[in-house]
Scaffold this motif. Structure first.
Motif, PDB file in Angstrom:
ATOM      1  N   GLU A 223       0.840  -1.209   0.000  1.00 45.12           N
ATOM      2  CA  GLU A 223       0.000   0.000   0.000  1.00 45.12           C
ATOM      3  C   GLU A 223       0.875   1.260   0.000  1.00 45.12           C
ATOM      4  O   GLU A 223       0.520   2.268  -0.600  1.00 45.12           O
ATOM      5  CB  GLU A 223      -0.910   0.026   1.242  1.00 45.12           C
ATOM      6  CG  GLU A 223      -1.941  -1.091   1.306  1.00 45.12           C
ATOM      7  CD  GLU A 223      -1.398  -2.385   1.924  1.00 45.12           C
ATOM      8  OE1 GLU A 223      -0.168  -2.487   2.158  1.00 45.12           O
ATOM      9  OE2 GLU A 223      -2.207  -3.302   2.150  1.00 45.12           O
TER      10      GLU A 223
ATOM     11  N   LYS B  13       2.545   1.707  -3.482  1.00 40.34           N
ATOM     12  CA  LYS B  13       1.567   2.233  -4.436  1.00 40.34           C
ATOM     13  C   LYS B  13       1.315   3.726  -4.187  1.00 40.34           C
ATOM     14  O   LYS B  13       1.303   4.532  -5.129  1.00 40.34           O
ATOM     15  CB  LYS B  13       0.263   1.432  -4.297  1.00 40.34           C
ATOM     16  CG  LYS B  13      -0.719   1.679  -5.413  1.00 40.34           C
ATOM     17  CD  LYS B  13      -1.945   0.781  -5.285  1.00 40.34           C
ATOM     18  CE  LYS B  13      -3.113   1.432  -6.009  1.00 40.34           C
ATOM     19  NZ  LYS B  13      -4.366   1.356  -5.266  1.00 40.34           N
TER      20      LYS B  13
ATOM     21  N   GLY C 227       4.320   5.587  -5.396  1.00 42.41           N
ATOM     22  CA  GLY C 227       4.813   5.204  -6.719  1.00 42.41           C
ATOM     23  C   GLY C 227       6.214   4.608  -6.677  1.00 42.41           C
ATOM     24  O   GLY C 227       7.053   4.909  -7.540  1.00 42.41           O
TER      25      GLY C 227
END
Ligand SMILES: [Zn+2]
Length: 692
Positions: A670, A673, A676
């Motif tokens: 998480e 993400k 990035g």
């Protein structure tokens, strides 16, 4: 056995504060996370801790009277200043004082009056030294140890390494096999360095620290009246006795498994294990209620204690007892004692260049001695009912997230899941301060003799614990005071405990958004709840009994996941010059990883109710989840001096702040993400660990 959140460094360190006329002006402004705190020159995917904290560190160097300094520094300053104001008001009030005002006001007065300490307190110290000089035979040890335990030392503070008290520790604890019962516990102890490895390691740094320690013991003995030659010779003997005790002690990793310390002995068995000490006499003198059995954490330690008692002549033990008396009394004695103690424990072991100002030491001393009296005014000022309600809502959201998490686990069978949820539902949430304040009316405090006040307070607390033996348990009792910036989970009470001191900015703020609060305080709450399910906590059931509620298959799956964590955190810590033992920190690391995950899940659920998602962007340009991770990292922006880092890595079950942030987030897809971060980046662990 309670699992703490923080490394309690702030309690050891100190800060400088400007002397201003108006006390209200002394208060620092408390702020929560701000998005411009990040250092744009650092790649968040390479080192998120540096990205989040380096700008703060550059602008806030560690003050000279500090072992460490971080974003919680202003909060510590705020808390202590508020406490100081209460103490000054209580001390100045001439008429109509309440019992609480008399106790805290007079304690404070006695602590601040340094000239009286040089004369009156030192006069009160002499008979204590004489008691030891007058010992005629070893059979009188029980009398002297009972007296010392009821007047000096920290017999009720049981640490991951030992109880810090003369010879051994004695206190009350719930029975591991029946948490409804309060039993008596004898624990290893008797040495003053922070852990047994300090006595046994052979590397150059450890040898040098021991040499300095020996000099420190000699200096302290000299202050008790010994000649230089005598003190030098005696210090070598004292170090030998402490080394004998440390050698016999169980190491911190083995001690983490409650099964290893759940040894019940009758008094006759204990007497047989260590016949040179009169255990019955000790129990009589400390007024311990009669018990059929005693919890003896480490029988090997008491075997070693027996050997040491036989080996060393009475004259050696007198040196040891004098040192222990001086060591545990030093903060209440003359400047010479205070400075000598600081030189070794503050400077050599923690790296702090300067001693904290007197007022700060007195605030902390009053908090130790009379925490639930001093804490009342703090709560009234700093923790309104609205804050308590909002914190409780966060707690409930995180408990609901763990329920959801357990139900969704792929590696756990339905039978174990059911037991886990039963345990979760049985947790008692304690927020801010006790429902009923402790009654200190039996504790005698005068404005004149600081040493006597400290001794009385030590005895009051020791006795409070001893008198719990054999009595019904009290889940509502606290072992931290309201202003403490820390939190704990108690596996035998199955309670989570958050003092009002940690429910302030930057951890919790009533005007902060949910992402900020869940990333900071939410992760703290998740951390404590996860302790109920870490490698240690999972061995206790919903009632706090040491009882295996896991199927063999689930336990095996758990251990595999736990090993991933302990392997990951077994790593060289170059900045401290030592290697971390991931087995020692496994419980805390598991709690850090579980805590942030649960807080994120709870935030997602909370946002959903507001029609938002984790990807919703705010005015600061950050998405909810980015702000959440940043707030989490911000919590741990704390720079430490190398000496304290080394001591922490060697003895403390918590990882250093940098690793609490980077290892934890690098385990979370998480996080990768949200920022990035591509595969192969340092903040994306290839072999990511996940337990809860
Ligand atoms: Zn913890």
């Amino acid at each position: 056995m309670r699992r703490l959140l923080l490394i309690a460094l702030l309690c050891l360190s100190s800060f400088a504060i400007s002397q201003q006329k108006n006390p209200a002006e002394e208060l620092p402004r408390l702020t929560h996370l701000s998005a411009d705190q990040v250092n744009p020159q650092v790649d968040p995917c390479s080192d998120f801790y540096k990205y989040s904290c380096s700008k703060f560190f550059a602008a806030n160097p560690i003050p000279p009277d500090q072992a460490g300094w971080g974003v919680a520094g202003p909060l510590l300053k705020w808390n202590e200043t508020v406490l100081k104001q209460s103490l000054e008001a209580a001390a100045a009030k001439k008429q109509g004082r309440t019992v609480v005002e008399q106790k805290i006001g007079d304690y404070w007065t006695s602590c601040m009056d340094e000239s009286k300490i040089e004369t009156v307190s030192m006069k009160a110290f002499q008979p204590e030294l004489k008691r030891i000089d007058d010992l005629k035979q070893k059979s009188q040890f029980a009398d002297e140890i009972a007296h010392l335990h009821a007047t000096v030392g920290q017999a009720w503070i049981v640490d991951d390494n030992a109880t810090f008290a003369p010879l051994f520790g004695f206190t009350a604890l719930q029975d591991y096999d029946d948490a409804q019962k309060t039993v008596a516990q004898f624990d290893q102890g008797g040495f003053a360095l922070p852990g047994r490895d300090f006595y046994l390691s052979d590397d150059a740094k450890s040898v040098s620290v021991r040499k300095q320690y020996q000099t420190h013991i000699a200096n302290m003995l000299k202050l008790t009246g010994e000649s230089q030659a005598q003190a030098t010779a005696d210090a070598a003997v004292v170090l030998q006795i402490e080394t004998d005790l440390a050698k016999a002690a169980m190491d911190a990793v083995k001690r983490r498994d409650p099964k290893n310390i759940d040894n019940k002995l009758t008094l006759a068995e204990l007497q047989k294990l260590a016949p040179s000490f009169d255990w019955q006499r000790y129990l009589t003198l400390v007024h311990a209620p009669a018990q059929p059995t005693f919890l003896v954490t480490s029988p090997d330690f008491f075997r070693g204690l027996e050997q040491a008692l036989q080996q060393h002549p009475l004259a050696h033990w007198k040196m040891y007892l004098k040192w222990q008396l001086a060591h545990y009394s030093s903060s209440a004695l003359t400047k010479a004692f205070v400075n000598e103690n600081f030189n070794f424990f503050g400077h050599t072991l923690a790296g702090t260049p300067e001693l904290a100002p007197r007022w700060r030491r007195c605030v902390n001393s009053t908090d130790n001695a009379l925490g639930e009296a001093l804490g009342q005014a703090y709560v009234a000022r700093a923790f309104p009912p609205e804050s308590k309600e909002r914190v409780l809502r966060i707690v409930k959201a995180i408990e609901a997230a763990l329920d959801q998490d357990i139900n969704n686990l792929s590696w756990m069978t339905p039978a174990t899941k059911k037991q886990g949820i039963t345990k979760l539902n049985a947790i008692l949430d304690k927020i801010g301060y006790p429902d009923k304040w402790r009654d200190y009316s039996a504790l005698e405090i005068s404005p004149d003799t600081y040493l006597v006040n400290v001794r009385n307070a030590t005895g009051f607390e020791f006795n409070r614990w001893v008198q719990k033996i054999g009595k019904p348990i009290d889940r509502y009792d606290w072992t931290m005071t309201p202003p403490t910036i820390n939190a704990y989970y108690d596996p035998q009470f199955n309670t989570i405990n958050f003092p009002a001191g940690i429910l302030q900015p930057p951890f919790f703020s009533s005007d902060a958004d949910d992402a900020t609060n869940f990333g900071a305080e939410g992760a703290v709450i998740g951390h404590e709840i996860t302790h109920g399910f870490d490698d240690q906590g999972r061995k206790f059931d919903d009632k706090g009994n040491l009882h295996d509620w896991w199927t063999a298959e689930d336990a095996k799956n758990y251990d595999e996941r736990g090993k991933c964590i302990s392997d990951e955190y077994t790593q060289e810590i170059p900045e401290a010059g030592v290697k971390q033992n991931g087995l020692m920190t496994q419980g805390e690391d598991t709690a850090d990883n579980g805590g942030i995950y649960l807080a994120l899940l709870a935030l997602e659920n909370t946002l959903k109710q507001q029609g938002k998602t984790l990807e919703t962007k705010g005015d600061d340009g950050l998405t909810e989840i980015q702000r959440f991770f940043l707030s989490f990292a911000n919590n741990w922006c704390e720079e430490l001096r190398p000496e304290i880092m080394r001591t922490v890595v060697l003895t403390n079950p918590h990882s250093l702040p940098k690793y609490r942030v980077n290892n934890t987030l690098a385990n979370m897809p998480e996080f990768a993400k949200a920022y990035g971060c591509a595969k192969g980046k340092p903040m994306v662990h290839e072999n990511a660990c996940r337990v809860w």
